[in-house]
Write an enzyme that holds these catalytic residues in place. Sequence first.
Site, PDB file in Angstrom:
ATOM      1  N   ARG A   1      43.485  50.072  46.902  1.00  0.00           N
ATOM      2  CA  ARG A   1      44.556  49.277  46.301  1.00  0.00           C
ATOM      3  C   ARG A   1      45.701  50.225  46.001  1.00  0.00           C
ATOM      4  O   ARG A   1      45.514  51.214  45.302  1.00  0.00           O
ATOM      5  CB  ARG A   1      43.994  48.658  45.014  1.00  0.00           C
ATOM      6  CG  ARG A   1      44.840  47.670  44.295  1.00  0.00           C
ATOM      7  CD  ARG A   1      45.188  46.457  45.061  1.00  0.00           C
ATOM      8  NE  ARG A   1      44.224  45.415  45.256  1.00  0.00           N
ATOM      9  CZ  ARG A   1      43.592  44.732  44.313  1.00  0.00           C
ATOM     10  NH1 ARG A   1      43.756  45.009  43.064  1.00  0.00           N
ATOM     11  NH2 ARG A   1      42.789  43.765  44.623  1.00  0.00           N
TER      12      ARG A   1
ATOM     13  N   GLY B   1      32.042  55.997  44.524  1.00  0.00           N
ATOM     14  CA  GLY B   1      33.235  56.463  43.811  1.00  0.00           C
ATOM     15  C   GLY B   1      34.380  56.816  44.734  1.00  0.00           C
ATOM     16  O   GLY B   1      35.411  57.327  44.297  1.00  0.00           O
TER      17      GLY B   1
ATOM     18  N   ARG C   1      42.184  53.632  43.657  1.00  0.00           N
ATOM     19  CA  ARG C   1      43.044  52.789  42.828  1.00  0.00           C
ATOM     20  C   ARG C   1      44.283  53.611  42.496  1.00  0.00           C
ATOM     21  O   ARG C   1      44.269  54.836  42.571  1.00  0.00           O
ATOM     22  CB  ARG C   1      42.354  52.412  41.506  1.00  0.00           C
ATOM     23  CG  ARG C   1      41.184  51.463  41.629  1.00  0.00           C
ATOM     24  CD  ARG C   1      41.603  50.059  42.041  1.00  0.00           C
ATOM     25  NE  ARG C   1      40.457  49.150  42.067  1.00  0.00           N
ATOM     26  CZ  ARG C   1      39.585  49.057  43.062  1.00  0.00           C
ATOM     27  NH1 ARG C   1      39.705  49.822  44.118  1.00  0.00           N
ATOM     28  NH2 ARG C   1      38.588  48.203  43.003  1.00  0.00           N
TER      29      ARG C   1
ATOM     30  N   VAL D   1      38.275  50.192  34.512  1.00  0.00           N
ATOM     31  CA  VAL D   1      37.793  51.522  34.860  1.00  0.00           C
ATOM     32  C   VAL D   1      38.294  52.613  33.904  1.00  0.00           C
ATOM     33  O   VAL D   1      37.508  53.455  33.453  1.00  0.00           O
ATOM     34  CB  VAL D   1      38.096  51.824  36.354  1.00  0.00           C
ATOM     35  CG1 VAL D   1      39.565  51.854  36.655  1.00  0.00           C
ATOM     36  CG2 VAL D   1      37.466  53.121  36.771  1.00  0.00           C
TER      37      VAL D   1
ATOM     38  N   TYR E   1      40.411  33.988  38.659  1.00  0.00           N
ATOM     39  CA  TYR E   1      41.573  34.808  38.301  1.00  0.00           C
ATOM     40  C   TYR E   1      42.543  34.898  39.483  1.00  0.00           C
ATOM     41  O   TYR E   1      43.721  34.563  39.361  1.00  0.00           O
ATOM     42  CB  TYR E   1      41.098  36.198  37.884  1.00  0.00           C
ATOM     43  CG  TYR E   1      42.199  37.124  37.415  1.00  0.00           C
ATOM     44  CD1 TYR E   1      42.821  36.940  36.176  1.00  0.00           C
ATOM     45  CD2 TYR E   1      42.608  38.206  38.194  1.00  0.00           C
ATOM     46  CE1 TYR E   1      43.821  37.814  35.743  1.00  0.00           C
ATOM     47  CE2 TYR E   1      43.604  39.069  37.761  1.00  0.00           C
ATOM     48  CZ  TYR E   1      44.207  38.867  36.538  1.00  0.00           C
ATOM     49  OH  TYR E   1      45.191  39.731  36.108  1.00  0.00           O
TER      50      TYR E   1
ATOM     51  N   ASP F   1      34.793  43.469  45.283  1.00  0.00           N
ATOM     52  CA  ASP F   1      35.579  44.560  44.699  1.00  0.00           C
ATOM     53  C   ASP F   1      36.444  45.185  45.803  1.00  0.00           C
ATOM     54  O   ASP F   1      35.910  45.590  46.834  1.00  0.00           O
ATOM     55  CB  ASP F   1      34.605  45.616  44.148  1.00  0.00           C
ATOM     56  CG  ASP F   1      35.271  46.547  43.159  1.00  0.00           C
ATOM     57  OD1 ASP F   1      35.998  46.043  42.288  1.00  0.00           O
ATOM     58  OD2 ASP F   1      35.083  47.775  43.266  1.00  0.00           O
ATOM     59  N   PRO F   2      37.767  45.252  45.617  1.00  0.00           N
ATOM     60  CA  PRO F   2      38.586  45.832  46.682  1.00  0.00           C
ATOM     61  C   PRO F   2      38.285  47.320  46.877  1.00  0.00           C
ATOM     62  O   PRO F   2      38.062  48.032  45.905  1.00  0.00           O
ATOM     63  CB  PRO F   2      40.030  45.641  46.190  1.00  0.00           C
ATOM     64  CG  PRO F   2      39.954  44.898  44.912  1.00  0.00           C
ATOM     65  CD  PRO F   2      38.539  44.821  44.459  1.00  0.00           C
TER      66      PRO F   2
ATOM     67  N   ASN G   1      36.663  52.121  30.394  1.00  0.00           N
ATOM     68  CA  ASN G   1      35.226  52.414  30.546  1.00  0.00           C
ATOM     69  C   ASN G   1      34.966  53.908  30.552  1.00  0.00           C
ATOM     70  O   ASN G   1      34.144  54.404  29.779  1.00  0.00           O
ATOM     71  CB  ASN G   1      34.755  51.908  31.918  1.00  0.00           C
ATOM     72  CG  ASN G   1      33.855  50.711  31.797  1.00  0.00           C
ATOM     73  OD1 ASN G   1      33.704  50.141  30.723  1.00  0.00           O
ATOM     74  ND2 ASN G   1      33.272  50.320  32.909  1.00  0.00           N
TER      75      ASN G   1
END
Length: 315
Positions: A271, A201, A205, A181, A139, A267-268, A184
């Site tokens: 962001r 957690g 984001r 996220v 991706y 996984d960043p 979900n």
Amino acid sequence: MTGGAGFIGSHLIDRLLAHGHDVTCADNLFTGSRRNIEHLQGHAGFTFLQHDVTTPLFVEVDEIYNLACPASPVHYQHDPVMTIKTSVLGAINMLGLAKRLGCKIFQASTSEVYGDPAVHPQPEGYWGNVNPIGPRSCYDEGKRCAETLFFDYHREHGVAIKVARIFNTYGPRMHHADGRVVSNFVVQALSGAPITLYGDGSQTRSFCYVDDTVEGCIRLMETGPMVTGPVNLGNPVEFTIRDLAQQIVDLTGSRSGFIHRDLPQDDPKQRRPDTALAERLLGWSPRVALDEGLAQTVAYFSARLSELKGLSATG
Ligand SMILES: NC(=O)c1ccc[n+]([C@@H]2O[C@H](COP(=O)([O-])OP(=O)(O)OC[C@H]3O[C@@H](n4cnc5c(N)ncnc54)[C@H](O)[C@@H]3O)[C@@H](O)[C@H]2O)c1
């Protein structure tokens, strides 16, 4: 519009039709669905073509929005070779069409081109920190290569390009099982299932409501020929994943607890877009607050889950 039967594309079509444009939607329905566009059947300005962008498309249009590409890790990792072909061959085919027609073309690029960023927040001038051989690379690198193609078609053939780097977008018509996220957490909260937090957690984001993203895309497309992008489109307000989960639990009145899982590879951790360029060039900044956007999203998923329950009850 390619990818118009998907989440963002279907909202973009609604907006363009409302502005009085005619829209042809080309989509292979891999992650998109007829359901997202069924309200447009019978609209005189709307045409649907079941088409895969890895093969050339012959249509006569005035502008092209290129959105075709699975966008969630669950879907783009399902067939990684197809994902990179969609980004790269799709870009070549649609840029070829724009070149032939002499029309402008918009590319839905992504914040994933920044990878796990070493610069925070991310301005457009940052080149990114991307693993070229990991499970997300189909991706991330596919989208990076598509950007390269856009700029090479622009420099070599004078094609008018508009490249948007879209950050996490959420809202109604997200796929209920795409593992992203927001969807979900909302689905888990509504169904009373435990909410899955990856890591502790504390990773952050920023979430942009789909109406804001769509507005930014249209404003970028409407700019003059000197504007090519890339331009970040996203919400600069940053939340931890844990805060987001708590807000969704509160909003749904859910009794769901939290469970913890290991962070996925690459996984960043952080962001957030630097949106100064979008503000300056497009006069754009997000308008919809997270609680307002989440309320719309929860209402959508609540109706969608009842519909799915009804379907499974009737076999
Ligand atoms: N949603 C986000 O947060 C986000 C963030 C950054 C970038 N983007 C980009 O925006 C675009 C739309 O994303 P979305 O969230 O609406 O995803 P989506 O999966 O809902 O939409 C993608 C659409 O492309 C179609 N498609 C996939 N492969 C195709 C192919 N080979 N030929 C024709 N159609 C094909 C799918 O059927 C689907 O309708 C994507 O290009 C994505 O990379 C989205």
